[in-house]
Write a protein that holds these residues in place. Sequence first.
Motif, PDB file in Angstrom:
ATOM      1  N   UNK A 108       0.834  -1.194   0.000  1.00  0.00           N
ATOM      2  CA  UNK A 108       0.000   0.000   0.000  1.00  0.00           C
ATOM      3  C   UNK A 108       0.874   1.251   0.000  1.00  0.00           C
ATOM      4  N   UNK A 109       0.755   2.053  -1.051  1.00  0.00           N
ATOM      5  CA  UNK A 109       1.435   3.346  -1.123  1.00  0.00           C
ATOM      6  C   UNK A 109       0.359   4.410  -0.977  1.00  0.00           C
ATOM      7  N   UNK A 110       0.407   5.164   0.111  1.00  0.00           N
ATOM      8  CA  UNK A 110      -0.657   6.135   0.366  1.00  0.00           C
ATOM      9  C   UNK A 110      -0.085   7.534   0.501  1.00  0.00           C
ATOM     10  N   UNK A 111      -0.872   8.514   0.064  1.00  0.00           N
ATOM     11  CA  UNK A 111      -0.483   9.919   0.120  1.00  0.00           C
ATOM     12  C   UNK A 111      -1.529  10.710   0.894  1.00  0.00           C
ATOM     13  N   UNK A 112      -1.063  11.516   1.841  1.00  0.00           N
ATOM     14  CA  UNK A 112      -1.952  12.382   2.624  1.00  0.00           C
ATOM     15  C   UNK A 112      -1.261  13.718   2.843  1.00  0.00           C
ATOM     16  N   UNK A 113      -2.039  14.701   3.251  1.00  0.00           N
ATOM     17  CA  UNK A 113      -1.467  16.032   3.501  1.00  0.00           C
ATOM     18  C   UNK A 113      -0.559  16.003   4.729  1.00  0.00           C
ATOM     19  N   UNK A 114      -1.112  15.558   5.866  1.00  0.00           N
ATOM     20  CA  UNK A 114      -0.370  15.483   7.123  1.00  0.00           C
ATOM     21  C   UNK A 114      -0.765  14.207   7.846  1.00  0.00           C
ATOM     22  N   UNK A 115      -0.028  13.863   8.885  1.00  0.00           N
ATOM     23  CA  UNK A 115      -0.378  12.682   9.677  1.00  0.00           C
ATOM     24  C   UNK A 115      -1.736  12.860  10.341  1.00  0.00           C
ATOM     25  N   UNK A 116      -2.025  14.083  10.787  1.00  0.00           N
ATOM     26  CA  UNK A 116      -3.284  14.341  11.472  1.00  0.00           C
ATOM     27  C   UNK A 116      -4.488  14.231  10.542  1.00  0.00           C
ATOM     28  N   UNK A 117      -4.275  14.396   9.242  1.00  0.00           N
ATOM     29  CA  UNK A 117      -5.385  14.321   8.287  1.00  0.00           C
ATOM     30  C   UNK A 117      -5.550  12.938   7.685  1.00  0.00           C
ATOM     31  N   UNK A 118      -4.774  11.962   8.153  1.00  0.00           N
ATOM     32  CA  UNK A 118      -4.774  10.622   7.575  1.00  0.00           C
ATOM     33  C   UNK A 118      -5.916   9.781   8.128  1.00  0.00           C
ATOM     34  N   UNK A 119      -6.821   9.355   7.251  1.00  0.00           N
ATOM     35  CA  UNK A 119      -7.951   8.531   7.658  1.00  0.00           C
ATOM     36  C   UNK A 119      -7.520   7.084   7.897  1.00  0.00           C
ATOM     37  N   UNK A 120      -8.146   6.445   8.862  1.00  0.00           N
ATOM     38  CA  UNK A 120      -7.933   5.028   9.175  1.00  0.00           C
ATOM     39  C   UNK A 120      -6.472   4.721   9.495  1.00  0.00           C
ATOM     40  N   UNK A 121      -5.857   5.631  10.228  1.00  0.00           N
ATOM     41  CA  UNK A 121      -4.454   5.456  10.602  1.00  0.00           C
ATOM     42  C   UNK A 121      -4.267   4.217  11.478  1.00  0.00           C
ATOM     43  N   UNK A 122      -5.129   4.049  12.473  1.00  0.00           N
ATOM     44  CA  UNK A 122      -5.010   2.917  13.389  1.00  0.00           C
ATOM     45  C   UNK A 122      -5.326   1.600  12.693  1.00  0.00           C
ATOM     46  N   UNK A 123      -6.333   1.610  11.808  1.00  0.00           N
ATOM     47  CA  UNK A 123      -6.699   0.370  11.125  1.00  0.00           C
ATOM     48  C   UNK A 123      -5.573  -0.128  10.227  1.00  0.00           C
ATOM     49  N   UNK A 124      -4.901   0.795   9.540  1.00  0.00           N
ATOM     50  CA  UNK A 124      -3.790   0.394   8.674  1.00  0.00           C
ATOM     51  C   UNK A 124      -2.602  -0.073   9.509  1.00  0.00           C
ATOM     52  N   UNK A 125      -2.344   0.605  10.629  1.00  0.00           N
ATOM     53  CA  UNK A 125      -1.250   0.176  11.518  1.00  0.00           C
ATOM     54  C   UNK A 125      -1.519  -1.223  12.067  1.00  0.00           C
ATOM     55  N   UNK A 126      -2.790  -1.508  12.329  1.00  0.00           N
ATOM     56  CA  UNK A 126      -3.139  -2.845  12.830  1.00  0.00           C
ATOM     57  C   UNK A 126      -2.863  -3.912  11.772  1.00  0.00           C
ATOM     58  N   UNK A 127      -3.109  -3.600  10.511  1.00  0.00           N
ATOM     59  CA  UNK A 127      -2.791  -4.543   9.441  1.00  0.00           C
ATOM     60  C   UNK A 127      -1.289  -4.837   9.399  1.00  0.00           C
ATOM     61  N   UNK A 128      -0.501  -3.802   9.590  1.00  0.00           N
ATOM     62  CA  UNK A 128       0.954  -3.967   9.587  1.00  0.00           C
ATOM     63  C   UNK A 128       1.399  -4.870  10.728  1.00  0.00           C
ATOM     64  N   UNK A 129       0.750  -4.735  11.894  1.00  0.00           N
ATOM     65  CA  UNK A 129       1.086  -5.579  13.043  1.00  0.00           C
ATOM     66  C   UNK A 129       0.637  -7.025  12.837  1.00  0.00           C
ATOM     67  N   UNK A 130      -0.520  -7.215  12.213  1.00  0.00           N
ATOM     68  CA  UNK A 130      -1.060  -8.561  12.035  1.00  0.00           C
ATOM     69  C   UNK A 130      -0.371  -9.342  10.923  1.00  0.00           C
ATOM     70  N   UNK A 131       0.057  -8.618   9.884  1.00  0.00           N
ATOM     71  CA  UNK A 131       0.634  -9.291   8.713  1.00  0.00           C
ATOM     72  C   UNK A 131       1.990  -8.660   8.354  1.00  0.00           C
ATOM     73  N   UNK A 132       2.964  -8.708   9.261  1.00  0.00           N
ATOM     74  CA  UNK A 132       4.233  -8.013   9.011  1.00  0.00           C
ATOM     75  C   UNK A 132       4.993  -8.554   7.805  1.00  0.00           C
TER      76      UNK A 132
END
Length: 355
Positions: free
Chosen positions: A149-173
């Motif tokens: 997944x290559x994603x582009x956002x303005x800032x970290x604070x404006x990033x949608x589903x930040x926790x959900x994507x981080x959880x995917x990284x933890x579950x499927x490293x």
Amino acid sequence: MARFHPLPVAAVDRLTDDSVALTFAVPAALREEFRHAPGQHLALRRVVDGTEIRRTYSICSPAPDPADPEGPRTLRVGVRLVDGGAFSTYALKEILAGDEVDVMTPAGRFTLDPAPGLYAAVVGGSGITPVLSIVTTLLAREPEARFCLIRSDRTAASTMFLEEVADLKDRYPERFQLVTALSREEQQAGLPTGRLDEERLTALLPALLPVDQVAGWFLCGPLGLVEGAERALRGLGVPRTRLHEEIFHVDTVAAPAVTTPAPAHSMVTARLDGRGGTWPVQDGESLLETVLRNRPDAPYACKGGVCGTCRAFLVSGEVRMDRNFALEPEETDAGYVLACQSHPATEKVELDFDR
């Protein structure tokens, strides 16, 4: 046949300052109708002062397992605030858990049937929404699949589903690769600040993964990002058949110049939900507008040539489409058109919404 049902709002979760996730509870009697593929979207409807407003939002929750006889118990969509947006403002400021919202049954062809292999996505902003459903479903169902997944956002604070994507990284490293680019904020690690344009992606993508081995590329977000990613990938030798695109925002685009005059009087015949009818097209109307005057149940959502909800098969006659950001070339070659963007180019036109 797509149709609306009132669904209760089970939860409203704030994602960022300008976005929320709405979770709908699906009653048991409707679960089969709301069974969906990963990547599909829902049209939501409200009426304000007698005017009906519809907007489409992608489902971000995983698709139900086909072996599950019941279908989805809940559906979750992401909504980002649009300046002056009649529905997004309502969603962020007024909708509460316990409210009911009219929700159309799932639609859309920006989907992936889980299978082994390497897949990748380039997304911008709220374009993460359908891809979140795609990657979550894929990795859970197919142990031999990988996803970048290559994603582009303005800032970290404006990033949608930040926790959900981080959880995917933890579950499927070992099977999920995440690369983030911020256009307005420096990162301590990762890519330098800047937009993901064609030039940058052309250099970046081969350094991240074997481009020619990717079974499917999913490009989703604003028009400029999607077009730039498509040009970069085509330049890298990726066949168009491996590219899947969904546009989330299109600035005003001038309609193409009309090179042939429209017929003075046109009739449209339309088949919809097993019933047909024939009606005169009024001056300047799209074919969808003509059909809606006589069949209010005709399917549509955005009326902007983006969502594809009003797709119909052109049985006979010719039409002129103002713009098309929803249909693949194979679909238009096969005879499909967007009714919301189509105008008659012959005196008789016949559409079939049921194919």
